[in-house]
Structure formats: structure tokens, C-alpha cells
Design a protein around this motif. Structure first.
Motif, PDB file in Angstrom:
ATOM      1  N   ILE A 226       0.825  -1.211   0.000  1.00  0.00           N
ATOM      2  CA  ILE A 226       0.000   0.000   0.000  1.00  0.00           C
ATOM      3  C   ILE A 226       0.857   1.258   0.000  1.00  0.00           C
ATOM      4  CG2 ILE A 226      -1.756   1.295   1.274  1.00  0.00           C
ATOM      5  CD1 ILE A 226      -2.787  -1.422   2.289  1.00  0.00           C
ATOM      6  N   CYS A 227       1.762   1.388   0.981  1.00  0.00           N
ATOM      7  CA  CYS A 227       2.601   2.589   1.028  1.00  0.00           C
ATOM      8  C   CYS A 227       3.911   2.403   0.263  1.00  0.00           C
ATOM      9  CB  CYS A 227       2.899   2.976   2.476  1.00  0.00           C
ATOM     10  SG  CYS A 227       4.071   1.884   3.320  1.00  0.00           S
ATOM     11  N   HIS A 228       4.235   1.168  -0.112  1.00  0.00           N
ATOM     12  CA  HIS A 228       5.409   0.809  -0.935  1.00  0.00           C
ATOM     13  C   HIS A 228       6.751   1.040  -0.242  1.00  0.00           C
ATOM     14  CE1 HIS A 228       2.509   0.244  -4.097  1.00  0.00           C
ATOM     15  NE2 HIS A 228       2.147   1.526  -4.047  1.00  0.00           N
ATOM     16  N   ASN A 229       6.731   1.290   1.057  1.00  0.00           N
ATOM     17  CA  ASN A 229       7.981   1.364   1.802  1.00  0.00           C
ATOM     18  C   ASN A 229       8.489  -0.047   2.115  1.00  0.00           C
ATOM     19  OD1 ASN A 229       8.073   4.193   1.945  1.00  0.00           O
ATOM     20  ND2 ASN A 229       6.713   4.223   3.725  1.00  0.00           N
ATOM     21  N   ASP A 230       9.797  -0.193   2.202  1.00  0.00           N
ATOM     22  CA  ASP A 230      10.374  -1.503   2.502  1.00  0.00           C
ATOM     23  C   ASP A 230       9.929  -1.962   3.888  1.00  0.00           C
ATOM     24  OD1 ASP A 230      11.671  -1.641   0.085  1.00  0.00           O
ATOM     25  OD2 ASP A 230      13.574  -0.843   0.861  1.00  0.00           O
ATOM     26  N   LEU A 231       9.656  -3.258   3.973  1.00  0.00           N
ATOM     27  CA  LEU A 231       9.258  -3.858   5.245  1.00  0.00           C
ATOM     28  C   LEU A 231      10.481  -4.525   5.871  1.00  0.00           C
ATOM     29  CD1 LEU A 231       5.896  -5.479   4.071  1.00  0.00           C
ATOM     30  CD2 LEU A 231       6.187  -3.346   5.349  1.00  0.00           C
ATOM     31  N   GLU A 232      11.044  -3.869   6.856  1.00  0.00           N
ATOM     32  CA  GLU A 232      12.230  -4.414   7.513  1.00  0.00           C
ATOM     33  C   GLU A 232      11.864  -5.694   8.247  1.00  0.00           C
ATOM     34  OE1 GLU A 232      15.565  -3.068  10.830  1.00  0.00           O
ATOM     35  OE2 GLU A 232      14.123  -1.614  10.027  1.00  0.00           O
ATOM     36  N   HIS A 233      12.660  -6.729   8.066  1.00  0.00           N
ATOM     37  CA  HIS A 233      12.347  -8.032   8.639  1.00  0.00           C
ATOM     38  C   HIS A 233      12.221  -7.965  10.159  1.00  0.00           C
ATOM     39  CE1 HIS A 233      12.266 -12.340   9.257  1.00  0.00           C
ATOM     40  NE2 HIS A 233      13.337 -12.272  10.035  1.00  0.00           N
ATOM     41  N   ASP A 234      11.121  -8.536  10.653  1.00  0.00           N
ATOM     42  CA  ASP A 234      10.903  -8.675  12.092  1.00  0.00           C
ATOM     43  C   ASP A 234      10.935  -7.327  12.819  1.00  0.00           C
ATOM     44  OD1 ASP A 234      10.263 -10.286  14.222  1.00  0.00           O
ATOM     45  OD2 ASP A 234      12.344 -10.652  14.810  1.00  0.00           O
ATOM     46  N   ALA A 235      10.384  -6.304  12.173  1.00  0.00           N
ATOM     47  CA  ALA A 235      10.454  -4.972  12.773  1.00  0.00           C
ATOM     48  C   ALA A 235       9.104  -4.263  12.800  1.00  0.00           C
ATOM     49  CB  ALA A 235      11.466  -4.119  12.015  1.00  0.00           C
ATOM     50  N   GLY A 236       8.013  -5.016  12.698  1.00  0.00           N
ATOM     51  CA  GLY A 236       6.711  -4.367  12.727  1.00  0.00           C
ATOM     52  C   GLY A 236       5.586  -5.366  12.613  1.00  0.00           C
ATOM     53  N   PHE A 237       4.352  -4.846  12.616  1.00  0.00           N
ATOM     54  CA  PHE A 237       3.163  -5.684  12.455  1.00  0.00           C
ATOM     55  C   PHE A 237       2.807  -5.720  10.969  1.00  0.00           C
ATOM     56  CE2 PHE A 237       1.881  -4.155  16.935  1.00  0.00           C
ATOM     57  CZ  PHE A 237       2.707  -5.124  17.510  1.00  0.00           C
ATOM     58  N   TYR A 238       3.105  -6.828  10.320  1.00  0.00           N
ATOM     59  CA  TYR A 238       2.865  -6.960   8.888  1.00  0.00           C
ATOM     60  C   TYR A 238       1.752  -7.967   8.636  1.00  0.00           C
ATOM     61  CZ  TYR A 238       7.600  -4.951   8.896  1.00  0.00           C
ATOM     62  OH  TYR A 238       8.704  -4.164   9.137  1.00  0.00           O
ATOM     63  N   THR A 239       0.793  -7.586   7.819  1.00  0.00           N
ATOM     64  CA  THR A 239      -0.307  -8.478   7.464  1.00  0.00           C
ATOM     65  C   THR A 239       0.000  -9.170   6.144  1.00  0.00           C
ATOM     66  OG1 THR A 239      -1.489  -6.717   6.290  1.00  0.00           O
ATOM     67  CG2 THR A 239      -1.961  -7.001   8.640  1.00  0.00           C
ATOM     68  N   ILE A 240      -0.523 -10.382   5.996  1.00  0.00           N
ATOM     69  CA  ILE A 240      -0.286 -11.189   4.798  1.00  0.00           C
ATOM     70  C   ILE A 240      -1.629 -11.626   4.236  1.00  0.00           C
ATOM     71  CG2 ILE A 240       0.740 -13.322   3.919  1.00  0.00           C
ATOM     72  CD1 ILE A 240       2.851 -13.079   6.131  1.00  0.00           C
ATOM     73  N   CYS A 241      -1.828 -11.415   2.948  1.00  0.00           N
ATOM     74  CA  CYS A 241      -3.088 -11.796   2.300  1.00  0.00           C
ATOM     75  C   CYS A 241      -3.335 -13.295   2.489  1.00  0.00           C
ATOM     76  CB  CYS A 241      -3.031 -11.453   0.810  1.00  0.00           C
ATOM     77  SG  CYS A 241      -4.518 -11.951  -0.103  1.00  0.00           S
ATOM     78  N   PRO A 242      -4.546 -13.698   2.895  1.00  0.00           N
ATOM     79  CA  PRO A 242      -4.835 -15.116   3.120  1.00  0.00           C
ATOM     80  C   PRO A 242      -5.000 -15.938   1.843  1.00  0.00           C
ATOM     81  CG  PRO A 242      -6.783 -13.794   3.555  1.00  0.00           C
ATOM     82  CD  PRO A 242      -5.662 -12.833   3.306  1.00  0.00           C
ATOM     83  N   ASN A 243      -5.153 -15.276   0.685  1.00  0.00           N
ATOM     84  CA  ASN A 243      -5.317 -16.026  -0.561  1.00  0.00           C
ATOM     85  C   ASN A 243      -3.986 -16.657  -0.961  1.00  0.00           C
ATOM     86  OD1 ASN A 243      -8.105 -15.294  -1.006  1.00  0.00           O
ATOM     87  ND2 ASN A 243      -7.369 -13.245  -1.486  1.00  0.00           N
ATOM     88  N   CYS A 246      -1.572 -15.252  -3.620  1.00  0.00           N
ATOM     89  CA  CYS A 246      -1.150 -13.850  -3.473  1.00  0.00           C
ATOM     90  C   CYS A 246      -0.178 -13.736  -2.306  1.00  0.00           C
ATOM     91  CB  CYS A 246      -2.374 -12.964  -3.225  1.00  0.00           C
ATOM     92  SG  CYS A 246      -2.003 -11.216  -2.927  1.00  0.00           S
ATOM     93  N   GLU A 247       0.908 -13.003  -2.507  1.00  0.00           N
ATOM     94  CA  GLU A 247       1.890 -12.790  -1.443  1.00  0.00           C
ATOM     95  C   GLU A 247       1.963 -11.315  -1.047  1.00  0.00           C
ATOM     96  OE1 GLU A 247       5.676 -14.575  -1.946  1.00  0.00           O
ATOM     97  OE2 GLU A 247       4.873 -16.607  -2.053  1.00  0.00           O
ATOM     98  N   SER A 248       0.829 -10.675  -1.071  1.00  0.00           N
ATOM     99  CA  SER A 248       0.763  -9.271  -0.669  1.00  0.00           C
ATOM    100  C   SER A 248       1.025  -9.148   0.824  1.00  0.00           C
ATOM    101  CB  SER A 248      -0.617  -8.699  -1.008  1.00  0.00           C
ATOM    102  OG  SER A 248      -0.739  -7.372  -0.554  1.00  0.00           O
ATOM    103  N   VAL A 249       1.963  -8.261   1.176  1.00  0.00           N
ATOM    104  CA  VAL A 249       2.295  -7.987   2.574  1.00  0.00           C
ATOM    105  C   VAL A 249       2.150  -6.484   2.795  1.00  0.00           C
ATOM    106  CG1 VAL A 249       4.013  -8.227   4.402  1.00  0.00           C
ATOM    107  CG2 VAL A 249       3.929  -9.915   2.548  1.00  0.00           C
ATOM    108  N   ALA A 250       1.577  -6.097   3.922  1.00  0.00           N
ATOM    109  CA  ALA A 250       1.346  -4.673   4.185  1.00  0.00           C
ATOM    110  C   ALA A 250       1.439  -4.383   5.664  1.00  0.00           C
ATOM    111  CB  ALA A 250      -0.025  -4.247   3.651  1.00  0.00           C
ATOM    112  N   HIS A 251       1.736  -3.138   5.998  1.00  0.00           N
ATOM    113  CA  HIS A 251       1.669  -2.714   7.390  1.00  0.00           C
ATOM    114  C   HIS A 251       0.233  -2.895   7.891  1.00  0.00           C
ATOM    115  CE1 HIS A 251       5.166  -0.143   6.033  1.00  0.00           C
ATOM    116  NE2 HIS A 251       5.660  -0.658   7.141  1.00  0.00           N
ATOM    117  N   LEU A 252       0.099  -3.260   9.142  1.00  0.00           N
ATOM    118  CA  LEU A 252      -1.227  -3.421   9.737  1.00  0.00           C
ATOM    119  C   LEU A 252      -2.024  -2.120   9.623  1.00  0.00           C
ATOM    120  CD1 LEU A 252      -3.177  -5.197  11.459  1.00  0.00           C
ATOM    121  CD2 LEU A 252      -2.097  -4.193  13.477  1.00  0.00           C
TER     122      LEU A 252
END
Length: 406
Positions: A226-243, A246-252
Motif C-alpha cells: 500500500i505505502c510501498h515502503n520496505d518492510l524491515e524483517h521482524d520490525a513491525g506488524f505486517y499483514t499477509i493476504c490469506p489467498n 497472493c503474497e501481498s504484505v502490508a503494514h497493519l
């Protein structure tokens, strides 16, 4: 022991009705409805004193409400359902029932309930702001009780939200009585218990959990969809699409805002569209996997493990189920220590062997403290303060000093 736990795989509030005297009703909550019903009917140890009366057995579990984000959330709903005359979740002007009498202590006396009153108050609770956006589901196991529900829905002031699923889970009968409060036959009571088919574990979450574990373990989070910023590993609450495709990952927070873009006044989403695959996503499904990933290492390990082995021998599927049931009881016992931190609320009396709670609805002011439980469980209460924080929900525990039997 930490209070944080994942969103429970299953927890329900239930309406019990005597098949011998349908005016005798009872509301409780449990993570294991099959086991709890066996207890109420005297087929297993445990249960409540008042459901122990031979003149009322067998009991039928007429309907259940599921989808609670935590054990505490279920207990909140249960207490409000039992006490619609004083619960703070219902505005005074919206109450259907009122306390017309007082106890010796001067506190309001709970009105006598019936199937009709409990269903009408259930409908009301599903509409109030406290619960209307929760991912709840009402499942009926009794055709007669479902007819009573349908009759009330036609006369209710407002409908419940479309997001709350109403499920009929009973064998239909063309010869069923038009009087929804008629005595249910013994045969009907036997047929209505489709609760054995309920999935009370995390088995439905396994594909989502496996995919999420694979993404995180191999540090493939990438950038927020959504915001296209890099998701630093193990550094936040990241949601993962259940489908699975699809490997969409986003900030909570990004996903929450994305789901709520057309609902500016709301805080917690109900559902929304995945920004990558465009499929509809139920918010609680996303957050449940996140809560398992962050708080449920034990549950994930149990979910993903292979063939069960005990004392060097292979275990059959039925034996494995029995072992899992034993472990579930052990897990429930772990909640005992946690409840000590919440004793001030004193809003439920709980069987720590099963993690269940019970409350009599249609009788006197007598306390239910004589419930048939072990000495250990008489001295303790159990619940869990989980899932609410992950969902962004506010915990509101009502003061129940006004109801001595709670």
C-alpha cells in the motif's frame, strides 16, 4: 506468564434449552461446545448445578454466537446477554427488559428470561455499537428456535448488519410445529446437535499460517503493498493476504486504513479488498494469522507438526484427537494464573478444567458457586486478554457486583 495470546481458534456463547421443560434456559460460554454439552447432560465431569437436575435433562444447545476476538470478548458478550437490564453496552432507552424488582442488597434483580426474551436481546446486542462490527456469526441448531428468531427479526426496530452471518445448522422438518416455543421432541433434540461438525481448532488457518511462516522465515516481506515502503524483517506488524496465490504484505495500519477508506468514522475494519489480488478479505482472518505469528508459537507448532508419536509408537487419528483434547485442557489450565491479574473485574465464574463459564438465566438469585467442578477450579477463574489489542478493540469489563450470581 504473559497475558498475550493469539486470537482463539474458537470460542462461543451458547443458549441452552431443556428438552423436557423448554421454559428452562441457560446461557454460557465455552471453547468446546461438544464437551460442554456433555457436561451439562451428565455425560462428562463438570457442569453447573442447575443444569444437573434430572428433571431438565437432556439439554439442547439451541444456538451459539461465535467469532469473538478474545476470551474476554466472549465473556463480555455473555454477561451482557445475561444482564440486558443493566449492561452498559445497551443504552437505557434501548432496553427491551427492565429490572422491576430489587434484591435484598438493593441491587436490580435480573428479570426472568425465556427463549423469546433471550433471542430479542441477542438481536439487540448484535446491533449496539459495542458488538455490531465484531466478526460474529450466529448458528442455530434448533429449527424451532430459529423460527422464533425469524419471527422477532420481522418485528425488530432495526436489522442487524449484513456482515453478521446467520446460519441454519439443523435438519429441516415439514411437520415442525408452527408454535416455536412448543416442547421439542426427544428425537428433535438428538438430531439438532450438529455441533460435532464444528471446527474448534486452527485447522482452517493452516494454509495461511504456512504461507506466512514461509514468507517471514525466508525474509521475503518485500515492500508494503500500500505505502510501498520496505518492510524491515521482524520490525513491525505486517499483514499477509490469506489467498494462497497472493503474497501481498502490508503494514497493519496501512491495510486498516485501506479497508476503511470509505468509512471515515470507524476504527476497526470488517472486510476489504486486497490491494494486490483484489480479492475480498475478512479483516479478522488477516489479524488472526498475525496474532498466531506473533503470539502463538505453541499453537503454530502444534498446527504444523506431522504424525503424532507417543512413547515411540505411531498414533492413530482417533488417538491423536484424544491427545489433542487432553492438551487443550492443559492449555485451558494455564489461563488460571493469568486470571489472578484480572480478579478485580469479577465478571465470570469459570471452570478452569475446560475454560468454560456458566450462568443460570431463568431462576432465582441463588449463586452458582456450587457448580460441579473440581476443588481446583472452584478456587480460580480463567479467561484470556487476547486478540482485542491486535484488532484495535477497547476492553470494557463491566462491574457485576450488582448480580451476585455472576
Amino acid at each position: 506468564m504473559p497475558l498475550d495470546r493469539p486470537i482463539p481458534a474458537f470460542y462461543c456463547c451458547y443458549l441452552l434449552r431443556s428438552t423436557i421443560r423448554p421454559s428452562a434456559v441457560y446461557v454460557g460460554s465455552t471453547p468446546h461446545p461438544v464437551r460442554r454439552l456433555r457436561q451439562h447432560n451428565g455425560e462428562a465431569k463438570g457442569g453447573a448445578v442447575r443444569t444437573n437436575r434430572p428433571s431438565l435433562r437432556p439439554w439442547e444447545m439451541s444456538c451459539i454466537v461465535t467469532g469473538f476476538p478474545s476470551h474476554i470478548a466472549a465473556l463480555q458478550f455473555e454477561w451482557a446477554w445475561q444482564n440486558p437490564h443493566i449492561t452498559l453496552h445497551i443504552p437505557p432507552e434501548s432496553r427491551i427488559q427492565h429490572a422491576n424488582q430489587k434484591k435484598r442488597s438493593g441491587q436490580p434483580k435480573r428479570p426472568r428470561h425465556s427463549v423469546a426474551s433471550l433471542l430479542s436481546n441477542l438481536h439487540l446486542l448484535l446491533r449496539v455499537p459495542s458488538f455490531s462490527r465484531w466478526p460474529l456469526e450466529v448458528r442455530f441448531f434448533s429449527e424451532n428456535v430459529y423460527k422464533a428468531w425469524s419471527k422477532w427479526c420481522k418485528t425488530a426496530a432495526e436489522p442487524i448488519r449484513d456482515s453478521i452471518n446467520i446460519i441454519q445448522d439443523f435438519p429441516t422438518s415439514d411437520t415442525a410445529s408452527d408454535d416455536v416455543l412448543d416442547n421439542p421432541s426427544t428425537e428433535e433434540a438428538k438430531l439438532a446437535h450438529f455441533i460435532t461438525a464444528l471446527a474448534v481448532d486452527y485447522s482452517k488457518e493452516r494454509p495461511h499460517v504456512e504461507k506466512g511462516k514461509n514468507i517471514v522465515d525466508f525474509e521475503r516481506e518485500g515492500a508494503c503493498s500500500i505505502c510501498h515502503n520496505d518492510l524491515e524483517h521482524d520490525a513491525g506488524f505486517y499483514t499477509i493476504c490469506p489467498n494462497l496465490g497472493c503474497e501481498s504484505v502490508a503494514h497493519l495500519t496501512c491495510l486498516s486504513q485501506h479497508f476503511l477508506k470509505d468509512e471515515e468514522d470507524e476504527l476497526v475494519p470488517v472486510k476489504g479488498q486486497c490491494p494486490t489480488c483484489k480479492a475480498e478479505i475478512i479483516w479478522v482472518n488477516v489479524v488472526r494469522e498475525l496474532s498466531l505469528r506473533l503470539r502463538g508459537q505453541k499453537e503454530v507448532e502444534k498446527l504444523l507438526k506431522g504424525k503424532r508419536v507417543r512413547k515411540g509408537k505411531a498414533v492413530t487419528a482417533s488417538q491423536a484427537a484424544d491427545i489433542d483434547d487432553e492438551e487443550d485442557e492443559d492449555d485451558d489450565d494455564e489461563l488460571v494464573d493469568e486470571i489472578e491479574l484480572l480478579r478485580e473485574s469479577d465478571f465470570a465464574e469459570t471452570d478452569t478444567v475446560t475454560g468454560d463459564t456458566w450462568h443460570e438465566i431463568d431462576t432465582s438469585d441463588d449463586s452458582d458457586s456450587e457448580s460441579i467442578i473440581s476443588n481446583k477450579s472452584k478456587a480460580k477463574q480463567a479467561t484470556s486478554c487476547t486478540g482485542i489489542q491486535a484488532l484495535g478493540l477497547k476492553t470494557v469489563i463491566e462491574n457485576t457486583d450488582s448480580e451476585a450470581e455472576i
